[in-house]
Design an enzyme around this catalytic site. Structure first.
Site, PDB file in Angstrom:
ATOM      1  N   GLY A 115      29.551 -25.206 -13.744  1.00 46.66           N
ATOM      2  CA  GLY A 115      29.084 -24.460 -15.677  1.00 46.66           C
ATOM      3  C   GLY A 115      30.165 -24.648 -16.366  1.00 46.66           C
ATOM      4  CB  THR A 120      27.792 -31.921 -19.693  1.00 46.02           C
ATOM      5  OG1 THR A 120      27.118 -31.310 -19.286  1.00 46.02           O
ATOM      6  CG2 THR A 120      28.259 -32.598 -20.904  1.00 46.02           C
ATOM      7  CB  SER A 186      36.660 -30.471  -5.392  1.00 47.42           C
ATOM      8  OG  SER A 186      36.550 -31.001  -6.707  1.00 47.42           O
TER       9      SER A 186
HETATM   10  N1  LIG Z   1      27.901 -20.967  -3.453  1.00 49.40           N
HETATM   11  C1  LIG Z   1      27.944 -22.156  -4.431  1.00 49.40           C
HETATM   12  N2  LIG Z   1      29.076 -22.231  -4.762  1.00 49.40           N
HETATM   13  C2  LIG Z   1      29.312 -23.052  -6.030  1.00 49.40           C
HETATM   14  N3  LIG Z   1      27.868 -23.410  -6.492  1.00 49.40           N
HETATM   15  C3  LIG Z   1      27.462 -23.867  -5.634  1.00 49.40           C
HETATM   16  C4  LIG Z   1      26.993 -22.688  -4.735  1.00 49.40           C
HETATM   17  N4  LIG Z   1      25.807 -23.069  -3.948  1.00 49.40           N
HETATM   18  C5  LIG Z   1      24.920 -24.097  -4.920  1.00 49.40           C
HETATM   19  N5  LIG Z   1      25.844 -24.284  -5.504  1.00 49.40           N
HETATM   20  C6  LIG Z   1      25.008 -25.622  -6.598  1.00 49.40           C
HETATM   21  O1  LIG Z   1      26.095 -26.961  -5.376  1.00 49.40           O
HETATM   22  C7  LIG Z   1      27.224 -27.124  -6.794  1.00 49.40           C
HETATM   23  C8  LIG Z   1      27.700 -27.665  -6.535  1.00 49.40           C
HETATM   24  O2  LIG Z   1      28.196 -28.054  -5.626  1.00 49.40           O
HETATM   25  P1  LIG Z   1      29.833 -29.398  -5.083  1.00 49.40           P
HETATM   26  O3  LIG Z   1      29.433 -30.396  -4.492  1.00 49.40           O
HETATM   27  O4  LIG Z   1      30.111 -29.256  -6.410  1.00 49.40           O
HETATM   28  O5  LIG Z   1      30.763 -27.917  -4.660  1.00 49.40           O
HETATM   29  S1  LIG Z   1      31.801 -28.314  -4.067  1.00 49.40           S
HETATM   30  O6  LIG Z   1      32.928 -29.286  -4.462  1.00 49.40           O
HETATM   31  O7  LIG Z   1      31.530 -28.801  -2.152  1.00 49.40           O
HETATM   32  O8  LIG Z   1      32.072 -26.635  -3.818  1.00 49.40           O
HETATM   33  C9  LIG Z   1      27.023 -26.495  -7.920  1.00 49.40           C
HETATM   34  O9  LIG Z   1      26.888 -27.410  -9.436  1.00 49.40           O
HETATM   35  P2  LIG Z   1      27.498 -27.656  -9.965  1.00 49.40           P
HETATM   36  O10 LIG Z   1      26.915 -25.897 -11.359  1.00 49.40           O
HETATM   37  O11 LIG Z   1      27.465 -28.759 -11.718  1.00 49.40           O
HETATM   38  O12 LIG Z   1      29.427 -26.964 -10.495  1.00 49.40           O
HETATM   39  C10 LIG Z   1      25.859 -25.395  -7.850  1.00 49.40           C
HETATM   40  O13 LIG Z   1      24.541 -25.767  -9.143  1.00 49.40           O
HETATM   41  N1  LIG Z   2      31.970 -29.253 -23.917  1.00 55.20           N
HETATM   42  C1  LIG Z   2      30.577 -28.706 -23.348  1.00 55.20           C
HETATM   43  N2  LIG Z   2      31.011 -27.369 -24.863  1.00 55.20           N
HETATM   44  C2  LIG Z   2      29.670 -26.665 -24.774  1.00 55.20           C
HETATM   45  N3  LIG Z   2      28.513 -26.877 -23.750  1.00 55.20           N
HETATM   46  C3  LIG Z   2      28.887 -28.109 -22.864  1.00 55.20           C
HETATM   47  C4  LIG Z   2      29.806 -28.672 -22.630  1.00 55.20           C
HETATM   48  N4  LIG Z   2      30.048 -29.095 -21.691  1.00 55.20           N
HETATM   49  C5  LIG Z   2      28.609 -28.976 -21.180  1.00 55.20           C
HETATM   50  N5  LIG Z   2      28.200 -27.894 -21.789  1.00 55.20           N
HETATM   51  C6  LIG Z   2      27.286 -26.868 -20.817  1.00 55.20           C
HETATM   52  O1  LIG Z   2      27.341 -25.925 -20.154  1.00 55.20           O
HETATM   53  C7  LIG Z   2      26.454 -26.028 -19.396  1.00 55.20           C
HETATM   54  C8  LIG Z   2      26.891 -26.366 -17.953  1.00 55.20           C
HETATM   55  O2  LIG Z   2      27.417 -28.393 -18.201  1.00 55.20           O
HETATM   56  P1  LIG Z   2      27.034 -28.411 -16.873  1.00 55.20           P
HETATM   57  O3  LIG Z   2      28.071 -30.461 -17.166  1.00 55.20           O
HETATM   58  O4  LIG Z   2      25.972 -28.882 -15.850  1.00 55.20           O
HETATM   59  O5  LIG Z   2      28.554 -27.714 -15.743  1.00 55.20           O
HETATM   60  P2  LIG Z   2      28.917 -28.240 -14.527  1.00 55.20           P
HETATM   61  O6  LIG Z   2      28.340 -29.674 -14.065  1.00 55.20           O
HETATM   62  O7  LIG Z   2      30.421 -28.576 -13.839  1.00 55.20           O
HETATM   63  O8  LIG Z   2      28.224 -27.049 -13.328  1.00 55.20           O
HETATM   64  C9  LIG Z   2      25.557 -27.135 -19.619  1.00 55.20           C
HETATM   65  O9  LIG Z   2      24.576 -26.324 -20.148  1.00 55.20           O
HETATM   66  C10 LIG Z   2      26.055 -27.878 -20.549  1.00 55.20           C
HETATM   67  O10 LIG Z   2      25.562 -28.583 -21.827  1.00 55.20           O
END
Ligand SMILES: Nc1ncnc2c1ncn2[C@@H]1O[C@H](COP(=O)(O)OS(=O)(=O)O)[C@@H](OP(=O)(O)O)[C@H]1O
Ligand SMILES: Nc1ncnc2c1ncn2[C@@H]1O[C@H](COP(=O)(O)OP(=O)(O)O)[C@@H](O)[C@H]1O
Length: 283
Positions: A115, A120, A186
């Site tokens: 998040g 993005t 990561s």
């Molecule tokens: N337990 C747990 N912890 C963190 N994230 C979780 C988990 N389970 C599922 N997800 C979803 O998987 C996305 C992260 O995957 P990654 O490959 O980036 O994770 S890692 O680098 O291996 O830690 C992550 O996506 P992002 O929100 O885009 O970061 C989550 O949507």
């Molecule tokens: N610079 C930013 N400012 C405000 N909201 C953002 C920004 N970057 C991403 N978001 C919002 O935050 C949420 C998570 O973004 P995302 O790119 O999916 O994060 P991640 O890949 O780290 O999980 C989405 O709803 C996205 O629209």
């Protein structure tokens, strides 16, 4: 091994082993009775030797990890569990590809909480670079887990393997001359450090999206924080699994105050860095 030699149509180079007469930016040279193939990077006539091959040995002058002993290119070897393997060299190298693309291959490694905006930013960066005529490829953790890494869980050892594989793939993209944007949580320092060590100095650009967890949790676009707080997802990063922020990295994009910085502006900060470091032009 020395790092500097002159390069030109008939360049001149001297190494600690007395190698002379290095020819071309990427080509053959003769010195101390050895035929030398080398890759060099630098200004018009003075380049930094990246790798030398002689007598079947490749030595990375500037890279990390495999520089001291060199890789024996002719001998059958064992790497990990792969036995009886032999490196095959190709006459078209990274510098040739970079020349075609007028850019330098590298890895932009975006790390941060779920998040925080990694995907993005990765897409905004890819878009901005694309519009400048630069070839990028995004390796998004979530996406790679849909294919190559679909066998992996979120246990620490599986996360480590996820990161290792993406690091290796990113290295290949970088070698292709592409600006590879890897965006994955990561969470552990040692895994990120291992990926950094795969690449020549400077080519691994770590970008930390420093967004407080309460902001990520407020965003919660997939509802995962809510599930994690309810105990329905175990080992969620930042809740009941560690996130180790970088101690020192190339770029920190810090979320400060109430107003979030628009993704495009964040992308421009990364592009400025790439521009300053010369990644948006070939040699
Ligand atoms: N337990 C747990 N912890 C963190 N994230 C979780 C988990 N389970 C599922 N997800 C979803 O998987 C996305 C992260 O995957 P990654 O490959 O980036 O994770 S890692 O680098 O291996 O830690 C992550 O996506 P992002 O929100 O885009 O970061 C989550 O949507
Ligand atoms: N610079 C930013 N400012 C405000 N909201 C953002 C920004 N970057 C991403 N978001 C919002 O935050 C949420 C998570 O973004 P995302 O790119 O999916 O994060 P991640 O890949 O780290 O999980 C989405 O709803 C996205 O629209």
């Amino acid at each position: 091994m020395p790092a500097i030699c002159e390069v030109g149509s008939w360049g001149f180079g001297v190494t600690s082993e007395g190698l002379k007469g290095l020819k071309g930016k990427l080509g053959l040279g003769i010195g101390a009775g050895n035929v030398v193939r080398f890759e060099a990077r630098g200004k018009r006539n003075v380049g930094q030797v990246l790798a030398l091959e002689r007598g079947g040995m490749r030595q990375h002058v500037n890279g990390k990890g495999d520089g001291s002993q060199g890789e024996n290119l002719h001998q059958i070897s064992t790497v990990g569990n792969s036995t009886n393997i032999k490196w095959h060299c190709c006459s078209v190298g990274k510098l040739d590809r970079e020349g075609l693309l007028n850019q330098k291959g590298c890895v932009i490694w975006i790390t941060g909480l779920s998040g925080s905006g990694k995907s993005t930013l990765a897409c905004a960066l890819s878009r901005e670079l694309h519009s400048r005529g630069k070839l990028t490829y995004v390796l998004d953790g979530d996406n790679v887990r849909h294919g190559l890494n679909s066998d992996l869980t979120f246990k620490p050892e599986d996360r480590a393997e996820n990161i290792r594989r993406i690091g290796e793939v990113a290295k290949l993209f970088s070698d292709a001359g592409i600006i590879c944007i890897a965006s994955l949580i990561s969470p552990y320092r040692k895994d990120r450090a291992a990926c950094r060590a795969l690449l020549p100095e400077g080519d691994f650009i770590e970008v930390f999206l420093d967004v407080p967890i309460h902001v990520c949790e407020q965003r919660d676009p997939k509802g995962l924080y809510k599930l994690a707080r309810a105990g329905k997802i175990r080992g969620f990063t930042g809740i009941d699994d560690a996130y180790e922020p970088p101690v020192s990295c190339e770029i920190v994009l810090k979320e400060e105050g109430r107003e979030a910085t628009p993704p495009r502006e964040l992308a421009e900060q990364v592009i400025s860095y790439l521009y300053e470091k010369g990644y948006l032009h070939a040699q």
